[in-house]
Design a protein around this motif. Structure first.
Motif, PDB file in Angstrom:
ATOM      1  N   TYR A 141       0.911  -1.079   0.154  1.00  0.00           N
ATOM      2  CA  TYR A 141      -0.146   0.072  -0.004  1.00  0.00           C
ATOM      3  C   TYR A 141       0.914   1.278   0.079  1.00  0.00           C
ATOM      4  O   TYR A 141       0.748   2.200  -0.958  1.00  0.00           O
ATOM      5  CB  TYR A 141      -0.844  -0.027   1.221  1.00  0.00           C
ATOM      6  CG  TYR A 141      -2.226   0.550   0.966  1.00  0.00           C
ATOM      7  CD1 TYR A 141      -3.286  -0.090   1.439  1.00  0.00           C
ATOM      8  CD2 TYR A 141      -2.257   1.875   0.664  1.00  0.00           C
ATOM      9  CE1 TYR A 141      -4.541   0.405   1.393  1.00  0.00           C
ATOM     10  CE2 TYR A 141      -3.440   2.553   0.532  1.00  0.00           C
ATOM     11  CZ  TYR A 141      -4.694   1.761   0.874  1.00  0.00           C
ATOM     12  OH  TYR A 141      -5.993   2.322   0.658  1.00  0.00           O
ATOM     13  N   LEU A 142       1.820   1.250   0.878  1.00  0.00           N
ATOM     14  CA  LEU A 142       2.856   2.264   1.033  1.00  0.00           C
ATOM     15  C   LEU A 142       3.507   2.654  -0.529  1.00  0.00           C
ATOM     16  O   LEU A 142       3.608   3.709  -0.855  1.00  0.00           O
ATOM     17  CB  LEU A 142       3.850   2.204   2.015  1.00  0.00           C
ATOM     18  CG  LEU A 142       3.413   2.140   3.637  1.00  0.00           C
ATOM     19  CD1 LEU A 142       4.383   1.820   4.467  1.00  0.00           C
ATOM     20  CD2 LEU A 142       2.992   3.663   3.881  1.00  0.00           C
ATOM     21  N   ALA A 143       3.892   1.339  -1.019  1.00  0.00           N
ATOM     22  CA  ALA A 143       4.538   1.715  -2.387  1.00  0.00           C
ATOM     23  C   ALA A 143       3.648   2.038  -3.378  1.00  0.00           C
ATOM     24  O   ALA A 143       3.918   3.014  -4.273  1.00  0.00           O
ATOM     25  CB  ALA A 143       4.970   0.379  -2.816  1.00  0.00           C
ATOM     26  N   ILE A 144       2.281   1.850  -3.136  1.00  0.00           N
ATOM     27  CA  ILE A 144       1.468   2.383  -4.284  1.00  0.00           C
ATOM     28  C   ILE A 144       1.234   3.981  -4.009  1.00  0.00           C
ATOM     29  O   ILE A 144       1.116   4.711  -4.952  1.00  0.00           O
ATOM     30  CB  ILE A 144       0.082   1.762  -4.247  1.00  0.00           C
ATOM     31  CG1 ILE A 144       0.090   0.254  -4.725  1.00  0.00           C
ATOM     32  CG2 ILE A 144      -1.357   2.389  -4.887  1.00  0.00           C
ATOM     33  CD1 ILE A 144      -0.969  -0.631  -4.425  1.00  0.00           C
ATOM     34  N   THR A 145       1.155   4.422  -2.514  1.00  0.00           N
ATOM     35  CA  THR A 145       0.940   5.680  -2.317  1.00  0.00           C
ATOM     36  C   THR A 145       2.257   6.538  -2.766  1.00  0.00           C
ATOM     37  O   THR A 145       1.984   7.778  -3.221  1.00  0.00           O
ATOM     38  CB  THR A 145       0.870   5.922  -0.931  1.00  0.00           C
ATOM     39  OG1 THR A 145      -0.251   5.071  -0.331  1.00  0.00           O
ATOM     40  CG2 THR A 145       0.688   7.298  -0.231  1.00  0.00           C
ATOM     41  N   VAL A 146       3.412   5.953  -2.497  1.00  0.00           N
ATOM     42  CA  VAL A 146       4.778   6.890  -3.025  1.00  0.00           C
ATOM     43  C   VAL A 146       5.190   6.594  -4.362  1.00  0.00           C
ATOM     44  O   VAL A 146       6.368   6.713  -4.715  1.00  0.00           O
ATOM     45  CB  VAL A 146       5.610   6.679  -1.984  1.00  0.00           C
ATOM     46  CG1 VAL A 146       5.153   7.233  -0.747  1.00  0.00           C
ATOM     47  CG2 VAL A 146       6.068   5.539  -1.721  1.00  0.00           C
ATOM     48  N   GLU A 147       4.372   5.939  -5.294  1.00  0.00           N
ATOM     49  CA  GLU A 147       4.824   5.772  -6.546  1.00  0.00           C
ATOM     50  C   GLU A 147       5.740   6.390  -7.330  1.00  0.00           C
ATOM     51  O   GLU A 147       6.592   6.386  -8.206  1.00  0.00           O
ATOM     52  CB  GLU A 147       3.487   5.237  -7.427  1.00  0.00           C
ATOM     53  CG  GLU A 147       2.669   6.213  -7.861  1.00  0.00           C
ATOM     54  CD  GLU A 147       1.672   5.802  -9.045  1.00  0.00           C
ATOM     55  OE1 GLU A 147       1.962   4.856  -9.683  1.00  0.00           O
ATOM     56  OE2 GLU A 147       0.827   6.342  -9.107  1.00  0.00           O
ATOM     57  N   HIS A 148       5.092   7.997  -7.188  1.00  0.00           N
ATOM     58  CA  HIS A 148       5.922   9.080  -7.882  1.00  0.00           C
ATOM     59  C   HIS A 148       7.216   9.270  -7.357  1.00  0.00           C
ATOM     60  O   HIS A 148       7.989   9.789  -8.044  1.00  0.00           O
ATOM     61  CB  HIS A 148       4.966  10.430  -7.861  1.00  0.00           C
ATOM     62  CG  HIS A 148       3.549  10.289  -8.299  1.00  0.00           C
ATOM     63  ND1 HIS A 148       3.590  10.114  -9.855  1.00  0.00           N
ATOM     64  CD2 HIS A 148       2.307   9.945  -7.823  1.00  0.00           C
ATOM     65  CE1 HIS A 148       2.170  10.011 -10.181  1.00  0.00           C
ATOM     66  NE2 HIS A 148       1.610  10.048  -8.835  1.00  0.00           N
TER      67      HIS A 148
ATOM     68  N   ILE B 156       2.559  -2.510 -10.041  1.00  0.00           N
ATOM     69  CA  ILE B 156       3.587  -3.573  -9.848  1.00  0.00           C
ATOM     70  C   ILE B 156       3.521  -4.010  -8.156  1.00  0.00           C
ATOM     71  O   ILE B 156       3.304  -5.323  -7.950  1.00  0.00           O
ATOM     72  CB  ILE B 156       5.217  -3.183 -10.007  1.00  0.00           C
ATOM     73  CG1 ILE B 156       5.289  -2.968 -11.465  1.00  0.00           C
ATOM     74  CG2 ILE B 156       6.136  -4.111  -9.522  1.00  0.00           C
ATOM     75  CD1 ILE B 156       6.466  -2.342 -11.852  1.00  0.00           C
ATOM     76  N   PRO B 157       3.460  -3.078  -7.344  1.00  0.00           N
ATOM     77  CA  PRO B 157       3.220  -3.443  -5.907  1.00  0.00           C
ATOM     78  C   PRO B 157       1.959  -4.168  -5.562  1.00  0.00           C
ATOM     79  O   PRO B 157       1.767  -4.983  -4.976  1.00  0.00           O
ATOM     80  CB  PRO B 157       3.389  -2.198  -5.094  1.00  0.00           C
ATOM     81  CG  PRO B 157       3.343  -0.972  -6.089  1.00  0.00           C
ATOM     82  CD  PRO B 157       3.895  -1.783  -7.521  1.00  0.00           C
TER      83      PRO B 157
END
Length: 465
Positions: free
Chosen positions: A13-20, A28-29
């Motif tokens: 979830y964190l990886a999705i939030t900070v994708e930029h 991918i996450p």
């Protein structure tokens, strides 16, 4: 094992939030955490003492005493159930995206630009606001934003002025998507999940969504940037449609998409069936108008490649946003893993016990209005798709309960408060290179005022209907 699965979900979830920030596409996450979560469930199935029955929306009694084979069978049935529900959403979105791309293939959206004759900044603001509000209800907020910003780039050549329009288009598009079952992916999820119906969605949410758009636009119309007229441009000439069938395909495509809720009401079939019918009809006319012979079942790869360059259907299928489809697959199935273990069900119970009860008598399950408002604020920070997916697993209220409509409103419009909080915002950010902090300073406060004004309006309208 449950703790490990939750950790995997949080990291993903964190990886999705900070994708930029990490420069890794969110699909991918989403796919990785989905696959790992279900793999861990399969490997540790004997250690789980509870299992959530999605069909009956309750925990299976004495699940811990079941034999290994029975547990595995239950897991496989649950996995297939969630895959089927997810596939309904994905096939529906694929159909809608393809129809929109077919319209674009015939340059159908240029028809909209030819309606705009004024040079008044304030009139253009309101014109684009209403266009975004109603167009997003038909072709979804993401596509409406792309279409309108593309038109805006041909009308407003000063980028410093244009990004103001783009910021407010985000607010209007997200507001317009909330009251239509096909206007926003989260509302579509609730509609396909039989949580809301088209009629009640309109009755409950049209006025709050309209207020959510009108209040920020009213305030913005007094800002200095929208005073006066746009300067004349030497190359400012009407863009005539590149294809003589532009208007026909625009109306046919939009009509096909709008007919889907009617098809569902009449036949009681899932919405994706109606969308496939609409796609088939639009594709027939597209192929006839393009004078192209194309068989979707062709086995000749060379012939297929040759047709790809001039077949509107093939061309449109190659342009749909497949990464978004895969992201929805990953995130919905990952949330389904948490739901299956009863984690979301138990979390909902703790929320109902500990949050202030502002709407107990109305929602029927002791769900606080504050919880739903926080969900709207949360959708501005993190993706609204998993938030709504989680809510589907938390609450067991009947179809058209006002809770589902409030969730649709909050998740749909709350994302406007940050430019990364909605698909419409992200695509506008990419098209106009809008700075995160510029949006936070200039537009977010308008979006917040609109969100709260619409929420207050909903709290009144739900007591009337």
């Amino acid at each position: 094992m449950e703790t490990i699965i939750i950790i995997v979900f949080v990291i993903g979830y964190l990886a999705i939030t900070v994708e930029h920030s990490i420069k890794i596409d969110k699909l991918i996450p989403a796919l990785v955490m989905m696959a790992i979560s279900w793999a861990l469930i399969s490997l540790g199935i004997d250690g789980f003492t509870q299992w959530f029955d999605s069909g009956n929306h309750n925990l299976i009694e004495d699940f811990g005493t079941f034999a290994h084979e029975v547990k595995m069978e239950q897991m496989e049935e649950t996995l297939l159930h969630h895959l089927g529900k997810t596939a309904e959403i994905l096939v529906f979105l694929l159909g809608a995206m393809t129809i929109v791309e077919i319209i674009d293939y015939f340059d159908g959206f240029s028809t909209i630009k030819n309606f705009i004759k004024t040079k008044s900044k304030k009139r253009i603001l309101w014109l684009f606001g209403f266009l975004a509000f109603f167009l997003s209800a038909i072709i979804d907020n993401l596509t409406a934003t792309i279409v309108l910003i593309s038109i805006l780039q041909k009308l407003v050549y000063d980028r410093d002025i244009r990004i103001w329009y783009a910021g407010l288009i985000i607010i209007a598009a997200n507001a317009g998507g909330a009251w239509s079952p096909i206007g926003d992916v989260t509302t579509t999820m609730l509609w396909i999940g039989n949580k809301v119906t088209t009629g009640h969605l309109f009755v409950y949410l049209f006025l709050p969504s309209l207020i959510c758009m009108l209040v920020p636009f009213f305030i913005a119309s007094f800002l200095p940037v929208f005073k006066g007229k746009l300067p004349e441009n030497t190359d400012d000439r009407a863009d005539e449609p590149k294809n003589k069938f532009s208007s026909t395909m625009l109306y046919l495509g939009l009509g096909g998409i709008v007919s889907v809720p009617v098809f569902k009401t009449v036949t009681h079939l899932p919405p994706y069936v109606g969308m496939m019918l609409a796609l088939g009809i639009v594709a027939i006319f597209a192929e006839i108008y393009s004078n192209s012979k194309f068989s979707m079942s062709s086995q000749d790869s060379e012939e297929s490649d040759a047709h790809a360059s001039h077949s509107p259907v093939h061309h449109s299928l190659s342009k749909i946003e497949l990464p978004s489809i895969l992201f929805f697959l990953g995130i919905l199935m990952a949330v389904a893993a948490l739901e299956s273990l009863g984690i979301l069900f138990n979390f909902a119970g703790s929320l109902q016990e500990n949050m202030p009860m502002l709407g107990t008598e109305l929602h029927g399950e002791g769900v606080s209005d504050l919880v739903i408002l926080l969900l709207g604020v949360g959708s501005a920070v993190i993706d609204n798709v998993p938030l709504v997916a989680a809510s589907l697993g938390m609450f067991s209220l009947p179809t058209d309960n006002e809770l589902w409509h409030f969730i649709a409103y909050s998740a749909g419009t709350g994302g406007s408060m940050l430019i990364i909080g909605s698909a419409a915002g992200v695509v506008a950010m990419g098209m106009e290179k809008i700075d995160f902090f510029w949006y936070l300073k200039k537009i977010s406060w308008l979006a917040l005022i609109g969100f709260l004004a619409g929420a207050i309006a909903f709290m009144f309208t739900r007591t009337i209907f």
